[in-house]
Design an enzyme around this catalytic site. Structure first.
Site, PDB file in Angstrom:
ATOM      1  N   GLU A   1      17.565  49.389  31.528  1.00  0.00           N
ATOM      2  CA  GLU A   1      18.377  49.864  30.402  1.00  0.00           C
ATOM      3  C   GLU A   1      17.878  51.239  29.982  1.00  0.00           C
ATOM      4  O   GLU A   1      17.449  51.457  28.862  1.00  0.00           O
ATOM      5  CB  GLU A   1      18.305  48.872  29.228  1.00  0.00           C
TER       6      GLU A   1
ATOM      7  N   GLU B   1      16.361  40.835  19.839  1.00  0.00           N
ATOM      8  CA  GLU B   1      15.754  42.061  20.355  1.00  0.00           C
ATOM      9  C   GLU B   1      15.258  42.978  19.245  1.00  0.00           C
ATOM     10  O   GLU B   1      16.046  43.434  18.417  1.00  0.00           O
ATOM     11  CB  GLU B   1      16.766  42.835  21.202  1.00  0.00           C
TER      12      GLU B   1
END
Length: 266
Positions: free
Chosen positions: A250, A152
């Site tokens: 998120e 990520e």
């Protein structure tokens, strides 16, 4: 533009009004059937009773644990991962068996391996060597549960070396060249946007390669509609481009979590 991608709730940022093991049930009550978490324990190898309580909370809520971070040190905070830190990479390795054990009990197949910050006094090339070894080891470990290691790009930390989709794909490419085929990019549209990446271009060019997608609006990291990112258009383009996995919510709700889902057309 619309899409039919499924949402999963990141219970490390949402429902934080509640104790951690009560959050899966709250997500279910809000209408979701999947959740994801950062590493939910303080240490890489927690006590069995802690793991049992976490797994039982998932099962009792009747939700699927769609994603889980590997141990990443203090998050959020000064670490953002430990896998590339020579002095701490063993903690990451020690964590692998615990992660696989949770995966066997929950069916989880997506695992976020945060790269970690550059360390003062440590050669970046040495960190990259250690990082690659760690990622390959993680890929081998989760292969036993048909899992994928996710890389990520992250914002908000100058010392984090993986900031753009291209950075993430470079790490993925090196891991695959080293024999780890089950490594893929985690495209968090918020982080990419904040880092100045062209999110639409990343979606256009690489959607089929995404291992997972997460969203929050930018600026601010609130729920969709609180910023300026065209998130629904980006998700529709990602699906049209070949992405068919979950979309992780998120974000940091600007209202109580259960009230923050009004943007979802149900």
């Amino acid at each position: 533009m619309s899409h039919s991608l499924r949402y999963t709730v990141n219970c490390s940022l949402l429902f934080t009004e509640l104790p951690l093991n009560e959050r899966p049930a709250a997500a279910r009550k809000a209408g979701f059937d999947a959740v994801e978490f950062w590493w939910p324990f303080a240490s890489p190898v927690p006590a069995d009773r802690e793991v049992d309580a976490f797994v039982e909370a998932i099962a009792d809520a009747g939700v699927h644990l769609s994603g889980l971070n590997f141990f990443a040190g203090e998050l959020p905070g000064p670490d953002r991962g430990v896998l590339s830190q020579p002095s701490r990479a063993q903690e990451f390795r020690d964590n692998l068996d615990v992660v696989v054990g949770i995966a066997r009990r929950t069916g989880t197949k997506a695992f976020n391996a945060l790269y970690g910050l550059r360390q003062d006094g440590v050669d970046p090339a040495e960190q990259d060597r250690v990082g690659l070894e760690s990622i390959v080891a993680a890929a081998e470990a989760v292969r036993a549960v048909d899992g994928t290691v996710l890389i990520e790009p992250v914002s908000g930390a100058e010392g984090y070396p993986v900031k753009t989709a291209a950075d993430g794909l470079e790490v993925v490419g090196k891991a695959r060249a080293a024999g780890a085929a089950n490594v893929a990019l985690l495209a968090d549209f918020f982080h990419l946007a904040v880092n100045g990446d062209d999110v639409a271009a990343a979606v256009r060019d690489h959607a089929a390669e995404f291992g997972h997608v997460q969203i929050a609006d930018a600026p601010g990291r609130g729920e969709p509609g609180t910023g300026a990112l065209p998130l629904q258009e980006l998700l529709a383009a990602a699906q049209a481009g070949g992405y068919d996995g979950y979309v992780g919510l998120e974000y940091k709700p600007t209202v109580p979590t259960a009230e923050s889902f009004g943007w979802i057309g149900r």
